[in-house]
Design a protein around this motif. Structure first.
Motif, PDB file in Angstrom:
ATOM      1  N   LEU A 349      26.317  33.995  38.458  1.00  0.00           N
ATOM      2  CA  LEU A 349      27.705  33.093  38.565  1.00  0.00           C
ATOM      3  C   LEU A 349      28.004  32.402  37.305  1.00  0.00           C
ATOM      4  N   TYR A 350      27.141  31.848  36.734  1.00  0.00           N
ATOM      5  CA  TYR A 350      27.328  31.244  35.348  1.00  0.00           C
ATOM      6  C   TYR A 350      25.874  30.897  34.746  1.00  0.00           C
ATOM      7  N   THR A 351      25.724  30.886  33.381  1.00  0.00           N
ATOM      8  CA  THR A 351      24.415  30.661  32.870  1.00  0.00           C
ATOM      9  C   THR A 351      24.450  29.291  31.843  1.00  0.00           C
ATOM     10  N   THR A 352      23.588  28.476  31.973  1.00  0.00           N
ATOM     11  CA  THR A 352      23.357  27.422  30.969  1.00  0.00           C
ATOM     12  C   THR A 352      22.212  27.560  30.055  1.00  0.00           C
ATOM     13  N   THR A 353      22.267  26.924  29.048  1.00  0.00           N
ATOM     14  CA  THR A 353      21.404  27.545  27.764  1.00  0.00           C
ATOM     15  C   THR A 353      21.053  26.307  27.068  1.00  0.00           C
ATOM     16  N   VAL A 354      19.869  26.239  26.578  1.00  0.00           N
ATOM     17  CA  VAL A 354      19.735  25.177  25.502  1.00  0.00           C
ATOM     18  C   VAL A 354      19.616  26.142  24.195  1.00  0.00           C
ATOM     19  N   GLU A 355      20.135  25.623  22.975  1.00  0.00           N
ATOM     20  CA  GLU A 355      20.378  26.255  21.814  1.00  0.00           C
ATOM     21  C   GLU A 355      19.492  25.587  20.640  1.00  0.00           C
ATOM     22  N   ALA A 356      18.921  25.985  19.886  1.00  0.00           N
ATOM     23  CA  ALA A 356      18.442  25.202  18.637  1.00  0.00           C
ATOM     24  C   ALA A 356      19.022  25.838  17.310  1.00  0.00           C
ATOM     25  N   TYR A 357      19.156  24.763  16.337  1.00  0.00           N
ATOM     26  CA  TYR A 357      19.564  25.366  15.001  1.00  0.00           C
ATOM     27  C   TYR A 357      18.676  25.511  14.042  1.00  0.00           C
ATOM     28  N   ILE A 358      18.730  26.549  13.317  1.00  0.00           N
ATOM     29  CA  ILE A 358      17.616  26.682  12.474  1.00  0.00           C
ATOM     30  C   ILE A 358      18.178  26.447  10.928  1.00  0.00           C
ATOM     31  N   PRO A 359      17.976  25.546  10.293  1.00  0.00           N
ATOM     32  CA  PRO A 359      18.688  25.056   8.950  1.00  0.00           C
ATOM     33  C   PRO A 359      18.206  26.346   8.075  1.00  0.00           C
ATOM     34  N   GLY A 360      17.268  26.904   8.012  1.00  0.00           N
ATOM     35  CA  GLY A 360      16.856  27.800   7.051  1.00  0.00           C
ATOM     36  C   GLY A 360      17.681  29.246   7.230  1.00  0.00           C
ATOM     37  N   SER A 361      18.094  29.362   8.138  1.00  0.00           N
ATOM     38  CA  SER A 361      18.803  30.707   8.276  1.00  0.00           C
ATOM     39  C   SER A 361      20.360  30.171   8.457  1.00  0.00           C
ATOM     40  N   GLY A 362      20.744  28.700   8.739  1.00  0.00           N
ATOM     41  CA  GLY A 362      22.136  28.334   9.200  1.00  0.00           C
ATOM     42  C   GLY A 362      22.735  29.035  10.540  1.00  0.00           C
ATOM     43  N   ARG A 363      21.885  29.560  11.402  1.00  0.00           N
ATOM     44  CA  ARG A 363      22.186  30.069  12.587  1.00  0.00           C
ATOM     45  C   ARG A 363      21.407  29.133  13.827  1.00  0.00           C
ATOM     46  N   GLY A 364      22.482  29.489  14.909  1.00  0.00           N
ATOM     47  CA  GLY A 364      21.856  28.836  16.142  1.00  0.00           C
ATOM     48  C   GLY A 364      20.795  29.899  16.923  1.00  0.00           C
ATOM     49  N   ILE A 365      20.068  29.708  17.786  1.00  0.00           N
ATOM     50  CA  ILE A 365      19.287  30.545  18.455  1.00  0.00           C
ATOM     51  C   ILE A 365      19.051  30.180  19.876  1.00  0.00           C
ATOM     52  N   GLN A 366      19.199  31.049  20.751  1.00  0.00           N
ATOM     53  CA  GLN A 366      18.960  30.663  22.281  1.00  0.00           C
ATOM     54  C   GLN A 366      17.407  30.186  22.488  1.00  0.00           C
ATOM     55  N   ALA A 367      17.187  29.185  23.314  1.00  0.00           N
ATOM     56  CA  ALA A 367      15.838  28.687  23.195  1.00  0.00           C
ATOM     57  C   ALA A 367      15.415  28.791  24.809  1.00  0.00           C
ATOM     58  N   ALA A 368      16.339  28.671  25.770  1.00  0.00           N
ATOM     59  CA  ALA A 368      15.889  28.922  27.028  1.00  0.00           C
ATOM     60  C   ALA A 368      17.356  28.892  27.843  1.00  0.00           C
ATOM     61  N   THR A 369      17.112  29.541  29.005  1.00  0.00           N
ATOM     62  CA  THR A 369      18.463  29.594  29.947  1.00  0.00           C
ATOM     63  C   THR A 369      18.095  29.096  31.619  1.00  0.00           C
ATOM     64  N   SER A 370      19.068  28.831  32.134  1.00  0.00           N
ATOM     65  CA  SER A 370      18.998  28.424  33.464  1.00  0.00           C
ATOM     66  C   SER A 370      20.287  29.040  34.257  1.00  0.00           C
ATOM     67  N   HIS A 371      19.917  29.885  35.163  1.00  0.00           N
ATOM     68  CA  HIS A 371      21.167  30.661  35.658  1.00  0.00           C
ATOM     69  C   HIS A 371      21.435  30.345  37.002  1.00  0.00           C
ATOM     70  N   ASN A 372      22.632  30.113  37.464  1.00  0.00           N
ATOM     71  CA  ASN A 372      23.031  30.094  38.911  1.00  0.00           C
ATOM     72  C   ASN A 372      23.609  31.358  39.225  1.00  0.00           C
ATOM     73  N   LEU A 373      22.941  32.070  40.279  1.00  0.00           N
ATOM     74  CA  LEU A 373      23.059  33.501  40.457  1.00  0.00           C
ATOM     75  C   LEU A 373      24.078  33.568  41.686  1.00  0.00           C
ATOM     76  N   GLY A 374      24.699  32.205  42.004  1.00  0.00           N
ATOM     77  CA  GLY A 374      25.585  32.193  43.210  1.00  0.00           C
ATOM     78  C   GLY A 374      25.117  33.056  44.444  1.00  0.00           C
ATOM     79  N   GLN A 375      25.946  33.918  44.749  1.00  0.00           N
ATOM     80  CA  GLN A 375      25.328  34.769  46.255  1.00  0.00           C
ATOM     81  C   GLN A 375      25.365  36.184  45.911  1.00  0.00           C
ATOM     82  N   ASN A 376      25.668  36.434  44.426  1.00  0.00           N
ATOM     83  CA  ASN A 376      25.737  38.028  44.348  1.00  0.00           C
ATOM     84  C   ASN A 376      24.648  38.658  44.644  1.00  0.00           C
ATOM     85  N   PHE A 377      22.957  38.241  44.214  1.00  0.00           N
ATOM     86  CA  PHE A 377      22.021  39.240  44.533  1.00  0.00           C
ATOM     87  C   PHE A 377      21.613  39.004  46.122  1.00  0.00           C
TER      88      PHE A 377
END
Length: 419
Positions: A349-377
């Motif tokens: 249904l929707y996905t929440t995430t924690v993202e870290a910033y890596i100064p050495g590459s100048g990019r963000g990176i997904q660190a972990a996620t938490s999903h609300n699956l709703g009633q689909n499954f």
């Protein structure tokens, strides 16, 4: 003796980062949870090139069939990209071609190391070049970190994880060996997370790693999102299997047929389980130790609830837990947020995430996620319960997890030019 002491110092600097922060007591925060880095599929991934391996610590390798096959495979990749670009210049970017060539060069160096001992470094002057070469002074060896984090982040990272004896390479492309130092860090992360997860009332379990084709195909959006990454077992010995089975890329379709049997009444809810396991996602896009691998370790939590409000509250609780573990155990600051529709977990249904910033590459990176699956499954697997009034109701579900990618993120953030 000097070499042994140096190895210890390089790795202990990283390991100390994990151990020096005091564990978070469960009673200090009621919100504890784990997100599903269900996504080696990221919102803003680091896109590090696993090709930058040319500065690895080569203590004396020998030609082996595994590396030779990887060289051949990567050579085919380079030729395919070149051919595609000749037909259509927009088919692949110059960066993609350069990364593929870099990886081929690195694999050739691993296949045919220049020497069986750390080579003496030639006399030189000045700081490292823009290409990432370190200062070279007479009498020095290549035992230490030879690449600057500032000049060549990818090569620096590859050196650190190998020379600190966290990672070793394997003859199956995209797979890596977690050496004792690395696994000890993961065990420390496990201890912290497992304590918090159990404090939420979540119970441990373990499900098989194989999933039937019928179960995998039950949720169409889900299977379409994972189809390119699913590895299949099609034969045993010399005989083809009558019914091929997939190796789990994640466990929703493995677990939920059992949820249907276990949940009958409102008294069976909420159902909360978590398993520590490995999963396989057969992607091959710039493989990088800890960060992007074909097999990785994680925990995955799966829960069922009687209402959307209850499931949504848990999604946020888990997200807060992951952010806390990163900050308090690994000393890594993260940003909490919600994925876009195109980046959310397949079937959620929707996905929440924690993202870290890596100064050495100048990019963000997904660190972990938490999903609300709703009633689909729940609708696909017919997971229903009888409420207090005797009416049949469909459950609301969540899934969440955190992986060994956390180790790589910690190294990228806290490592320096000494390890």
């Amino acid at each position: 003796a000097h070499r042994g002491l140096w190895k210890l110092c390089v790795c202990s600097a990283l390991f100390a980062c994990c151990l020096s922060v005091q564990p978070h007591s469960p009673h200090r925060r009621e919100s504890s949870r784990s997100t599903h880095a269900h996504g080696h599929r990221t919102l803003a991934d680091s896109q590090l090139s696993g090709a930058h391996l040319t500065q690895l610590w080569l203590r004396g390798g020998s030609t082996d069939d595994g590396l030779a096959s990887q060289v051949t495979e990567q050579g085919n990749v380079v030729r395919a990209i070149k051919q595609a670009r000749s037909d259509n210049p927009d088919a692949h970017s110059p960066e993609e071609l350069a990364a593929a060539i870099d990886r081929l060069k690195a694999l050739k160096i691993l296949l045919h190391p220049p020497t069986n001992k750390p080579a003496a470094v030639a006399t030189g002057k000045g700081s490292g070049s823009a290409g990432g070469k370190a200062d070279k002074k007479k009498g020095e060896t290549l035992e230490g970190i030879t690449t600057s984090k500032e000049n060549n982040f990818g090569a620096w990272y590859s050196e650190v994880v190998v020379k600190s004896e966290l990672i070793d390479y394997y003859d199956v492309s995209g797979c890596y060996i977690l050496r004792p130092w690395a696994y000890a860090i993961w065990e420390r992360v496990q201890q912290e997370l497992d304590t918090r997860i159990k404090a939420m009332g979540v119970q441990g379990c373990y499900f098989p790693m194989f999933v039937s084709e019928k179960a995998l195909n039950a949720e169409q959006d889900h299977v379409e999102g994972f189809t390119p990454e699913v590895a299949w077992v099609t034969r045993t010995g010399t005989s083809d299997l009558a019914m091929p089975v997939a190796i789990r890329p994640t466990s929703e379709t493995v677990m939920y047929p059992s949820f249907k049997k276990w949940i009958r009444s409102h008294r069976d809810l909420p159902l909360k389980i978590n398993q520590w396991c490995n999963v396989v996602r057969w992607e091959f896009k710039n493989p990088t130790p800890f960060i992007r691998t074909r097999e990785f370790l994680w925990q995955e939590g799966h829960t069922a609830h009687s209402s959307l409000e209850e499931s949504s509250a848990e999604v946020q609780q888990v997200l807060d837990m992951y952010a806390s573990v990163y900050a308090e155990l690994l000393a890594v600051p993260v940003i909490k947020g919600t994925k876009t529709e195109s980046e959310k977990f397949a079937g959620a249904l929707y996905t929440t995430t924690v993202e870290a910033y890596i100064p050495g590459s100048g990019r963000g990176i997904q660190a972990a996620t938490s999903h609300n699956l709703g009633q689909n499954f729940a609708k696909m697997f017919n997971i229903e319960y009888e409420d207090q009034k005797g009416a049949k109701c469909t459950v609301w579900q969540n899934s969440w997890g955190m992986t060994t990618r956390s180790i790589g993120i910690m190294i990228m953030l806290h490592g320096d030019n000494k390890g």
